[in-house]
Design an enzyme around this catalytic site. Structure first.
Site, mmCIF file in Angstrom:
data_model
loop_
_atom_site.group_PDB
_atom_site.id
_atom_site.type_symbol
_atom_site.label_atom_id
_atom_site.label_comp_id
_atom_site.label_asym_id
_atom_site.label_seq_id
_atom_site.Cartn_x
_atom_site.Cartn_y
_atom_site.Cartn_z
ATOM 1 N N VAL A 134 0.845 -1.198 0.000
ATOM 2 C CA VAL A 134 0.000 0.000 0.000
ATOM 3 C C VAL A 134 0.875 1.242 0.000
ATOM 4 C CG1 VAL A 134 -1.826 1.259 1.180
ATOM 5 C CG2 VAL A 134 -1.770 -1.239 1.314
ATOM 6 N N ASP A 203 -6.613 -0.756 -8.892
ATOM 7 C CA ASP A 203 -5.424 -0.730 -8.043
ATOM 8 C C ASP A 203 -5.698 0.043 -6.756
ATOM 9 O OD1 ASP A 203 -2.235 -0.824 -7.834
ATOM 10 O OD2 ASP A 203 -2.853 1.239 -7.452
ATOM 11 N N LYS A 207 -5.946 -1.339 -2.605
ATOM 12 C CA LYS A 207 -5.234 -0.715 -1.483
ATOM 13 C C LYS A 207 -6.213 -0.195 -0.429
ATOM 14 C CE LYS A 207 -1.544 0.715 -4.630
ATOM 15 N NZ LYS A 207 -0.981 1.857 -5.396
#
Length: 431
Positions: A134, A203, A207
């Protein structure tokens, strides 16, 4: 001299090679910080002959990364293969089953299987660490899990994808279209040849699901993240945002509401008075709000060999020192399954841009629809005039429920005088 921490690395791409380079370059510094040498003993990758710019002499080579996870003489396995299933998942499962610690940068794997892998690590009595998964080198996982452990976290949000932030920054600063900037981002290596994971918001959603679990002590629920990307953002909208005192950012945000856990990723208008509105280029930023600490903001590069390797090695140092926190902040058995807050229940203000034919009665038709749905207009911009081409009408809406806004826009999009589907961008309240 204390025994070394023996490390096996699965995957020698950009991050894997960067990790090897960092471990070699800072070996003495790391030994002093870790309390023992950090020694790579085995590696695995698809192509043994490829020149990765780092020496592999003296390292055990495994063609099969799963066999390496099971058999290599290693205390910790670093998984840098990528992908939510396949070899990456098998490597982590094999390492945990063998009683080896695992460090991974794999957000896709954790977003889907993270809760189950955390349970496996807990049963095995080993660490499963993922700082690199992350926001690259920003130590936000440790911040949420440990540094802010004394706080009730009320919200976590941020710019979680550097590719999207770079594209939106370039569009605004260079006055270029999305497609043009995307091509340049691909040429510069900021965007993949197939960019959908980035520009469609996936994406960032992966996270955010991890951050939400850390912040709220819940099982990871990637499927519950409402996700939109930035493909529909036009230069015209960026210009209007600036005029109105906003910046358009792709934000991921998680917070508890009366309807449940709200997890969402979408482009939104952020007032320029907020620091996160001025995070530009390929940088990431994460804001965590705690009841005792208030607002805390973490900013830095969110991807690349250096930042990601930095996060991987930080986890290795923790393991060497015996510093171990539960993977997701609390015992895996204590993770809650929280109800999801549907996007239709979202309550906020909105920016709406319409492209309409310039003739009498258009605005009356539009405002009648909003009136019937009890959606109130705060302000309107209508400057251009054209007898032959569509002209923009920009409306700033007072706060309302998303469901009402979506019903109104569906009706307005069907009007003969509206020549393309309305553009709607949420105005994000960060107060």
């Amino acid at each position: 001299m204390p025994d070394p921490l023996r490390i096996a690395i699965a995957g020698l791409g950009t991050v894997g090679a960067g990790t090897l380079r960092l471990l070699g370059l800072h070996s003495e510094l790391l030994a002093s910080r870790a309390g023992c040498p950090l020694t790579v003993t085995a590696v695995s990758a698809r192509d043994r002959s490829k020149d990765r710019g780092v020496p592999l002499d003296g390292l055990a080579w495994f063609d099969d990364p799963v066999a390496m996870a099971r058999e290599a003489g290693a205390d910790v396995v670093v998984e840098l293969i990528g992908g939510q299933d396949g070899p990456a998942k098998a490597v982590c499962e094999a390492a945990l089953a063998a009683g080896r610690h695992v460090v991974t940068a794999n957000k896709a794997l954790l977003a889907v299987h993270g809760s189950e892998l955390a349970e496996a690590a807990e049963r095995a009595g080993v660490a499963l660490d993922f700082e690199a998964a992350v926001a690259g080198g920003i130590p936000v996982v440790k911040a949420l899990r440990e540094g802010l452990a004394g706080n009730d976290i009320t919200r976590v949000y941020g710019i979680l994808n550097g590719t999207c932030n770079y594209i939106l920054t370039e569009m605004r600063e260079q006055r270029r279209s999305f497609d043009d900037v995307l091509r340049e981002a691909q040429r510069l290596g900021y965007a993949e040849a197939e960019p959908s994971m980035d520009v469609d918001g996936t994406d960032a959603a992966q996270k955010l699901a991890l951050l939400a679990s850390l912040a709220f002590g819940c099982r990871i629920n990637f499927a519950g993240v409402y996700t939109e990307g930035i493909r529909r953002i036009s230069l015209l909208d960026i210009d209007y945002a600036e005029e109105l005192g906003y910046r358009i950012k792709l934000l991921g945000s998680a917070r508890m509401t009366d309807s449940g856990l709200e997890q969402r990723v979408y482009p939104c208008m952020v007032e320029q008075r907020y620091p996160i509105a001025h995070v530009e280029g390929a940088y990431n930023a994460v804001v965590a709000i705690g009841d005792f600490v208030g607002d805390t903001m973490f900013q830095g590069l969110g991807a690349g060999a250096g930042p990601t390797a930095s996060a991987v090695v930080a986890d290795l140092v923790d393991i060497a020192r015996g510093r171990r926190a539960p993977t997701l902040g609390i015992s895996a058995s204590g993770l809650k399954s929280l109800p999801e807050a549907p996007i239709e229940k979202h309550h906020g203000a909105y920016y709406v841009r319409l492209m309409v034919t310039d003739k009498p009665g258009v605005i009356a038709d539009v405002t009648a629809v909003f009136r019937d749905e009890q959606v109130s207009i705060e302000s309107m911009i209508q400057r251009a005039r054209s007898a032959t081409e569509a002209v923009p009408v920009v409306l700033n809406m007072h706060e309302c429920e998303e469901a009402a806004m979506q019903r109104a826009l569906a009706q307005i999009g069907a009007l003969d005088s509206v020549v393309e589907q309305p553009t709607m961008i949420r105005i994000e309240s960060l107060a």
